[in-house]
Write an enzyme that holds these catalytic residues in place. Structure first.
Site, PDB file in Angstrom:
ATOM      1  N   THR A 134       0.194  17.229 -21.842  1.00  0.00           N
ATOM      2  CA  THR A 134       0.927  16.539 -20.782  1.00  0.00           C
ATOM      3  C   THR A 134       1.958  17.429 -20.089  1.00  0.00           C
ATOM      4  O   THR A 134       2.448  18.409 -20.663  1.00  0.00           O
ATOM      5  CB  THR A 134       1.651  15.313 -21.383  1.00  0.00           C
ATOM      6  OG1 THR A 134       2.511  14.700 -20.410  1.00  0.00           O
ATOM      7  CG2 THR A 134       2.525  15.723 -22.572  1.00  0.00           C
ATOM      8  N   ASP A 135       2.287  17.059 -18.865  1.00  0.00           N
ATOM      9  CA  ASP A 135       3.380  17.685 -18.135  1.00  0.00           C
ATOM     10  C   ASP A 135       4.731  17.434 -18.804  1.00  0.00           C
ATOM     11  O   ASP A 135       5.704  18.155 -18.546  1.00  0.00           O
ATOM     12  CB  ASP A 135       3.417  17.154 -16.695  1.00  0.00           C
ATOM     13  CG  ASP A 135       3.481  15.634 -16.628  1.00  0.00           C
ATOM     14  OD1 ASP A 135       2.760  14.969 -17.412  1.00  0.00           O
ATOM     15  OD2 ASP A 135       4.222  15.092 -15.789  1.00  0.00           O
ATOM     16  N   ALA A 174      -4.328   9.251 -28.140  1.00  0.00           N
ATOM     17  CA  ALA A 174      -2.922   9.667 -28.176  1.00  0.00           C
ATOM     18  C   ALA A 174      -2.023   8.442 -28.177  1.00  0.00           C
ATOM     19  O   ALA A 174      -2.442   7.343 -27.801  1.00  0.00           O
ATOM     20  CB  ALA A 174      -2.584  10.549 -26.973  1.00  0.00           C
ATOM     21  N   TYR A 182       8.038  11.554 -26.811  1.00  0.00           N
ATOM     22  CA  TYR A 182       6.635  11.671 -26.415  1.00  0.00           C
ATOM     23  C   TYR A 182       6.269  13.126 -26.118  1.00  0.00           C
ATOM     24  O   TYR A 182       5.312  13.675 -26.673  1.00  0.00           O
ATOM     25  CB  TYR A 182       6.356  10.794 -25.198  1.00  0.00           C
ATOM     26  CG  TYR A 182       5.016  11.075 -24.557  1.00  0.00           C
ATOM     27  CD1 TYR A 182       3.832  10.712 -25.204  1.00  0.00           C
ATOM     28  CD2 TYR A 182       4.925  11.706 -23.319  1.00  0.00           C
ATOM     29  CE1 TYR A 182       2.600  10.990 -24.621  1.00  0.00           C
ATOM     30  CE2 TYR A 182       3.706  11.982 -22.734  1.00  0.00           C
ATOM     31  CZ  TYR A 182       2.539  11.620 -23.391  1.00  0.00           C
ATOM     32  OH  TYR A 182       1.321  11.903 -22.827  1.00  0.00           O
ATOM     33  N   TRP A 239       0.004  12.335 -14.648  1.00  0.00           N
ATOM     34  CA  TRP A 239      -0.092  11.192 -13.743  1.00  0.00           C
ATOM     35  C   TRP A 239      -1.552  10.711 -13.640  1.00  0.00           C
ATOM     36  O   TRP A 239      -2.097  10.506 -12.556  1.00  0.00           O
ATOM     37  CB  TRP A 239       0.447  11.561 -12.364  1.00  0.00           C
ATOM     38  CG  TRP A 239       1.912  11.864 -12.309  1.00  0.00           C
ATOM     39  CD1 TRP A 239       2.697  12.340 -13.334  1.00  0.00           C
ATOM     40  CD2 TRP A 239       2.782  11.731 -11.190  1.00  0.00           C
ATOM     41  NE1 TRP A 239       3.984  12.502 -12.904  1.00  0.00           N
ATOM     42  CE2 TRP A 239       4.075  12.144 -11.590  1.00  0.00           C
ATOM     43  CE3 TRP A 239       2.595  11.332  -9.861  1.00  0.00           C
ATOM     44  CZ2 TRP A 239       5.178  12.140 -10.732  1.00  0.00           C
ATOM     45  CZ3 TRP A 239       3.686  11.342  -9.008  1.00  0.00           C
ATOM     46  CH2 TRP A 239       4.960  11.734  -9.436  1.00  0.00           C
ATOM     47  N   GLN A 251      -8.511   5.083 -20.744  1.00  0.00           N
ATOM     48  CA  GLN A 251      -9.036   5.351 -19.401  1.00  0.00           C
ATOM     49  C   GLN A 251      -9.731   6.711 -19.331  1.00  0.00           C
ATOM     50  O   GLN A 251     -10.784   6.841 -18.698  1.00  0.00           O
ATOM     51  CB  GLN A 251      -7.940   5.243 -18.346  1.00  0.00           C
ATOM     52  CG  GLN A 251      -6.808   6.221 -18.441  1.00  0.00           C
ATOM     53  CD  GLN A 251      -5.800   6.052 -17.300  1.00  0.00           C
ATOM     54  OE1 GLN A 251      -6.028   5.323 -16.347  1.00  0.00           O
ATOM     55  NE2 GLN A 251      -4.683   6.734 -17.409  1.00  0.00           N
ATOM     56  N   TYR A 267      -6.083  17.023 -25.028  1.00  0.00           N
ATOM     57  CA  TYR A 267      -5.349  16.789 -23.781  1.00  0.00           C
ATOM     58  C   TYR A 267      -3.859  16.679 -24.062  1.00  0.00           C
ATOM     59  O   TYR A 267      -3.433  15.917 -24.929  1.00  0.00           O
ATOM     60  CB  TYR A 267      -5.871  15.524 -23.083  1.00  0.00           C
ATOM     61  CG  TYR A 267      -7.348  15.633 -22.808  1.00  0.00           C
ATOM     62  CD1 TYR A 267      -7.829  16.319 -21.695  1.00  0.00           C
ATOM     63  CD2 TYR A 267      -8.275  15.110 -23.709  1.00  0.00           C
ATOM     64  CE1 TYR A 267      -9.189  16.462 -21.469  1.00  0.00           C
ATOM     65  CE2 TYR A 267      -9.637  15.249 -23.499  1.00  0.00           C
ATOM     66  CZ  TYR A 267     -10.085  15.928 -22.383  1.00  0.00           C
ATOM     67  OH  TYR A 267     -11.437  16.083 -22.170  1.00  0.00           O
ATOM     68  N   ASP A 309      -8.350   5.628 -36.832  1.00  0.00           N
ATOM     69  CA  ASP A 309      -6.981   5.139 -36.709  1.00  0.00           C
ATOM     70  C   ASP A 309      -6.026   6.330 -36.756  1.00  0.00           C
ATOM     71  O   ASP A 309      -5.811   6.921 -37.813  1.00  0.00           O
ATOM     72  CB  ASP A 309      -6.671   4.161 -37.850  1.00  0.00           C
ATOM     73  CG  ASP A 309      -5.302   3.514 -37.703  1.00  0.00           C
ATOM     74  OD1 ASP A 309      -4.558   3.886 -36.771  1.00  0.00           O
ATOM     75  OD2 ASP A 309      -4.971   2.642 -38.531  1.00  0.00           O
ATOM     76  N   THR A 361       0.779   7.050 -26.138  1.00  0.00           N
ATOM     77  CA  THR A 361       1.216   7.333 -24.764  1.00  0.00           C
ATOM     78  C   THR A 361       2.331   6.409 -24.264  1.00  0.00           C
ATOM     79  O   THR A 361       2.690   6.481 -23.092  1.00  0.00           O
ATOM     80  CB  THR A 361       0.028   7.239 -23.795  1.00  0.00           C
ATOM     81  OG1 THR A 361      -0.552   5.930 -23.885  1.00  0.00           O
ATOM     82  CG2 THR A 361      -1.037   8.283 -24.128  1.00  0.00           C
TER      83      THR A 361
END
Length: 299
Positions: free
Chosen positions: A110-111, A69, A134, A159, A11, A108, A45, A71
């Site tokens: 993550t929280d 990533a 994760y 999010w 996305q 990128y 890959d 996820t």
């Protein structure tokens, strides 16, 4: 300039293609070698990080943007090696190539690198303490990028959702279309952030005249629980006639919705540093949701 975009079918990757294409020659990659529209692209890959150097040598990009990533937060608890290869080992390979080539790397995170015990929005220099595989693998990726010594822009976000792909917004609309009631967790706080916003800010950051390097928190403004996010989604869906009917949303606790991986209860990130350093004003999460819902309504 050529930008190598890793993870072009996710996305965020899809939104990055839209944001970067007017500014650069974008070479996108996916694991299958096919983009969502069916057109061919480069293959990458992340389950085989050792093969990424050959791709980088062949494309020889001036900028690398890594939107790929692992996820699957819950599955990672039983697939630690796969999560580590994609989120830690692959960024290490990429970062070392970028450092040697003098190519900036956008990555990128993550929280989930935080434990969720905070009482105020997390700043970039707050102590990290991931609760699961994760988050730990993403933190290891950050550390590998910094250790490589090249110019890097690490954006921690949270999010993330879009009008396409698989995410909380799309799941709520799918379930809400066939349900009279939905039970949604109300004791986890964060900031819903459109993938399009992350992509747009990335493009602006790369165009910034200063050669900034570091870590920034990139989310929309404000905070909400998953329950409040769901309520806002259905209010928008009703107002824009996206759904014929909307369900009643019932708030529940995390204990009533157990998952294999522990989630941080407090995931709000302080984005003041990003706004200051890049001169970017970030919208509220409600504004971001309205824009994404408008896209869905048009479709």
């Amino acid at each position: 300039m050529t930008v190598l975009l890793l993870g072009g079918n996710g996305q965020l990757g899809r939104e990055l293609q839209y944001a970067l294409a007017p500014l650069y020659t974008v070479v996108a990659t996916t694991r299958s070698g096919m983009l969502p529209d069916g057109s061919p692209c480069e293959m990458a890959d992340f389950n085989q990080p050792e093969l990424l150097t050959a791709l980088l040598d062949r494309v020889s990009p001036q900028i690398v943007v890594n939107a790929a990533a692992y996820t699957a937060v819950d599955r990672a608890e039983n697939e630690r090696d796969a999560a580590w290869r994609a989120n830690a080992e692959a960024p290490d390979v990429i970062a070392r190539w970028c450092a040697a080539a003098g190519a900036p790397l956008v990555h990128y995170s993550t929280d989930y690198v935080f434990d969720g015990q905070g009482a105020r929005p997390y700043r970039e220099d707050d102590p990290t303490a991931p609760l699961g595989v994760y988050g730990a693998s993403k933190l290891a990726g950050e550390e590998a990028i910094r250790a490589a010594g090249g110019r890097h822009l690490i954006f921690r976000t949270a999010w993330v959702y879009a009008s396409h792909s698989t995410n909380f917004l799309r799941t709520m609309l799918r379930l809400g279309a066939d349900s009279d009631t939905l039970r949604v967790v109300a004791d986890q706080m964060g900031t819903p952030t459109p993938a399009g916003l992350v992509a747009h800010v990335t493009a602006q950051a790369l165009q910034h005249p200063g050669r900034l390097s570091g870590t920034w928190h990139l989310t929309a403004g404000g905070q909400a629980s998953w329950y409040e996010f769901a309520e806002a989604i259905f209010a928008q869906a009703r107002g824009r006639a996206v759904l014929r009917k909307v369900p009643t949303v019932i708030p529940i606790s995390s204990a009533e919705y157990p998952t294999p991986a522990r989630r941080p209860a407090w995931s709000v990130l302080d984005n003041a540093k990003l706004q200051h350093d890049f001169g970017i004003a970030l919208p509220s999460w409600q504004e971001g949701l309205a824009r994404v819902m408008a896209q869905i309504a048009i479709k």
